[in-house]
Design an enzyme around this catalytic site. Sequence first.
Site, PDB file in Angstrom:
ATOM      1  CE  LYS A  22      21.978 -63.458  13.851  1.00 57.37           C
ATOM      2  NZ  LYS A  22      22.058 -63.230  12.419  1.00 57.37           N
ATOM      3  CD  GLN A  23      28.442 -66.316  18.827  1.00 56.22           C
ATOM      4  OE1 GLN A  23      28.855 -65.897  19.903  1.00 56.22           O
ATOM      5  NE2 GLN A  23      29.210 -66.388  17.749  1.00 56.22           N
ATOM      6  N   GLY A  24      26.125 -64.854  15.480  1.00 62.16           N
ATOM      7  CA  GLY A  24      25.917 -65.468  14.174  1.00 62.16           C
ATOM      8  C   GLY A  24      27.070 -66.382  13.810  1.00 62.16           C
ATOM      9  CB  ALA A  25      27.607 -68.515  10.868  1.00 63.81           C
ATOM     10  CD  GLU A  26      30.853 -65.589   7.394  1.00 65.41           C
ATOM     11  OE1 GLU A  26      31.392 -64.526   7.075  1.00 65.41           O
ATOM     12  OE2 GLU A  26      31.039 -66.665   6.801  1.00 65.41           O
ATOM     13  CB  VAL A  29      25.125 -58.065  16.446  1.00 68.71           C
ATOM     14  CG1 VAL A  29      24.559 -56.662  16.470  1.00 68.71           C
ATOM     15  CG2 VAL A  29      25.429 -58.480  15.000  1.00 68.71           C
ATOM     16  CE  LYS A  42      27.355 -57.918  10.601  1.00 71.03           C
ATOM     17  NZ  LYS A  42      26.364 -57.755   9.543  1.00 71.03           N
ATOM     18  CG  ASP A 140      22.241 -62.058   3.913  1.00 68.67           C
ATOM     19  OD1 ASP A 140      21.410 -62.940   3.585  1.00 68.67           O
ATOM     20  OD2 ASP A 140      22.718 -61.972   5.065  1.00 68.67           O
TER      21      ASP A 140
HETATM   22  N1  LIG Z   1      22.156 -50.550  13.578  1.00 70.04           N
HETATM   23  C1  LIG Z   1      21.330 -51.394  14.214  1.00 70.04           C
HETATM   24  N2  LIG Z   1      20.375 -50.925  15.055  1.00 70.04           N
HETATM   25  C2  LIG Z   1      19.551 -51.765  15.705  1.00 70.04           C
HETATM   26  N3  LIG Z   1      19.604 -53.093  15.601  1.00 70.04           N
HETATM   27  C3  LIG Z   1      20.539 -53.632  14.794  1.00 70.04           C
HETATM   28  C4  LIG Z   1      21.447 -52.816  14.057  1.00 70.04           C
HETATM   29  N4  LIG Z   1      22.261 -53.619  13.352  1.00 70.04           N
HETATM   30  C5  LIG Z   1      21.894 -54.875  13.630  1.00 70.04           C
HETATM   31  N5  LIG Z   1      20.854 -54.899  14.499  1.00 70.04           N
HETATM   32  C6  LIG Z   1      20.194 -56.101  15.023  1.00 70.04           C
HETATM   33  O1  LIG Z   1      21.124 -57.167  15.070  1.00 70.04           O
HETATM   34  C7  LIG Z   1      20.736 -58.219  14.190  1.00 70.04           C
HETATM   35  C8  LIG Z   1      21.930 -58.808  13.479  1.00 70.04           C
HETATM   36  O2  LIG Z   1      22.608 -57.808  12.724  1.00 70.04           O
HETATM   37  P1  LIG Z   1      23.168 -58.114  11.260  1.00 70.04           P
HETATM   38  O3  LIG Z   1      22.050 -58.559  10.393  1.00 70.04           O
HETATM   39  O4  LIG Z   1      23.927 -56.924  10.809  1.00 70.04           O
HETATM   40  O5  LIG Z   1      24.175 -59.295  11.567  1.00 70.04           O
HETATM   41  P2  LIG Z   1      24.234 -60.815  11.052  1.00 70.04           P
HETATM   42  O6  LIG Z   1      22.945 -61.215  10.443  1.00 70.04           O
HETATM   43  O7  LIG Z   1      24.797 -61.626  12.132  1.00 70.04           O
HETATM   44  O8  LIG Z   1      25.323 -60.625   9.991  1.00 70.04           O
HETATM   45  P3  LIG Z   1      25.858 -61.662   8.924  1.00 70.04           P
HETATM   46  O9  LIG Z   1      24.638 -62.032   8.092  1.00 70.04           O
HETATM   47  O10 LIG Z   1      26.893 -60.869   8.179  1.00 70.04           O
HETATM   48  O11 LIG Z   1      26.396 -62.827   9.682  1.00 70.04           O
HETATM   49  C9  LIG Z   1      19.721 -57.596  13.256  1.00 70.04           C
HETATM   50  O12 LIG Z   1      18.788 -58.518  12.756  1.00 70.04           O
HETATM   51  C10 LIG Z   1      19.066 -56.535  14.126  1.00 70.04           C
HETATM   52  O13 LIG Z   1      18.040 -57.089  14.917  1.00 70.04           O
HETATM   53 MG   LIG Z   2      21.419 -60.305   9.327  1.00 63.20          MG
END
Ligand SMILES: Nc1ncnc2c1ncn2[C@@H]1O[C@H](COP(=O)(O)OP(=O)(O)OP(=O)(O)O)[C@@H](O)[C@H]1O
Ligand SMILES: [Mg+2]
Lengths: 233, 175
Positions: A22-26, A29, A42, A140
């Site tokens: 996942k490529q988020g704004a902040e 993953v 992360k 969140d």
């Molecule tokens: N420990 C984990 N095991 C399995 N999948 C995970 C795990 N942590 C995260 N993921 C997957 O990665 C996705 C993104 O993770 P996370 O919600 O922590 O990051 P994010 O939404 O980008 O963070 P932020 O909201 O701080 O920008 C989750 O929706 C989930 O699908």
């Molecule tokens: Mg998230």
Amino acid sequence: MAQSNSLKACVPAYLKEAQLIKQGAEARVYRATFLGRPVVIKERFTKLYRHPEVDEKLTRRRTTQEVRSILRCRRAGINAPVVYFVDYTTHCIFLEDIVHSVSVRDHIASAQTPQHLQALVEKIGEVLAQMHDEDVIHGDLTTSNMLLVPGAEHQHIHLVLIDFGLSYISALPEDKGVDLYVLEKAFLSTHPKTETLFERLLKSYSASSKKSSAVIKKLDEVRLRGRKRSMVG
Amino acid sequence: MQLTQDLELFPEYTVTQLLFKDVKNATELRKMAVNGEIKGALINPSMVVDAFQILVATNKAVHLHKIGKMKTRSLYSEIIFNLSPTNNISEAFKRFGVSDSDCAVHIVLVHNKEENLNVDDIISKVDGQQIPVDQVSDLMDAAKIKKLYKVAPQEEKCGSLLDAVVCRMATKDVA
Ligand SMILES: Nc1ncnc2c1ncn2[C@@H]1O[C@H](COP(=O)(O)OP(=O)(O)OP(=O)(O)O)[C@@H](O)[C@H]1O
Ligand SMILES: [Mg+2]
């Protein structure tokens, strides 16, 4: 302040080989292997538009909050991924990979009828009540930030909370009410026509926490404020 | 018998763990570690839940060594320090380091992948019986571990004792 690149080089080289999920704004993953185990990493990255020092502080705080709240939840028996390693120089958290999990969001989207989801939302209400009883405010709450581990029996729903980067500690009913309000907004907009289901979640929350009545009262106040604002705006 | 694991973050390093029971020369071994005759960390196996716990401590030690932020003087003392839930160095050594009266020893070696590690040389120094590293969980004192890391029964609802221990080790700088 400035770390030389050679000192920071290990994690970036490792992440190059990892699978970006996942490529988020902040944050980005990733999935990879760490000490022989499957992990999720992360990585919070720098925002170029922010002042470097402010940015460094903010990013560090998010990382710190995330691991602190995970530990606090786990101590209380609330499921959250185990933290294996934290690198504060690159702002990376190495977490237990909750293997074969699906997000509650995807699960709800693929369910045939809301009836199938009653036990799940009751479980969510119960877990959030437990979390708030520990004074952890998630910050969140969305259905993407809850993972469901399949395989468990119908009576036993295995729910794991994730994404604690905006979390903090507070005993104030107002903060807990806002936490639920954020979830309500996200829930109803991602999953249309689920008002009754969400009511059920709140009912379960209320039944599970001794301190729930003050929180629900605040939730009602926040809802009213939200409505007034949208009528004006 | 021994257990070898690469550190994925630091590809040039490998960790080897060895476990011994019925050890009769713990005092002597401890001296050898102090004067550098044994280049490794000597750990009290009653405080070890699983070899993974050692790997988590070692990975963190190598990381802090690389960025120049170790809290102790050597990589091996840092491994022992990282096992402890507190930031008290002397207490960490007392609880997790091997002591003179111990009759079991868990040895951790960090070496270069290319470098030819002379394991036999270390084995020959121990007056005791080598056993498989995965038997370390049979030697642990679970009650003592739970007390030291403050693991309440409710936490075991959401994971194993190993999970509880590792999570505290990884977060102790900010917890
Ligand atoms: N420990 C984990 N095991 C399995 N999948 C995970 C795990 N942590 C995260 N993921 C997957 O990665 C996705 C993104 O993770 P996370 O919600 O922590 O990051 P994010 O939404 O980008 O963070 P932020 O909201 O701080 O920008 C989750 O929706 C989930 O699908
Ligand atoms: Mg998230």
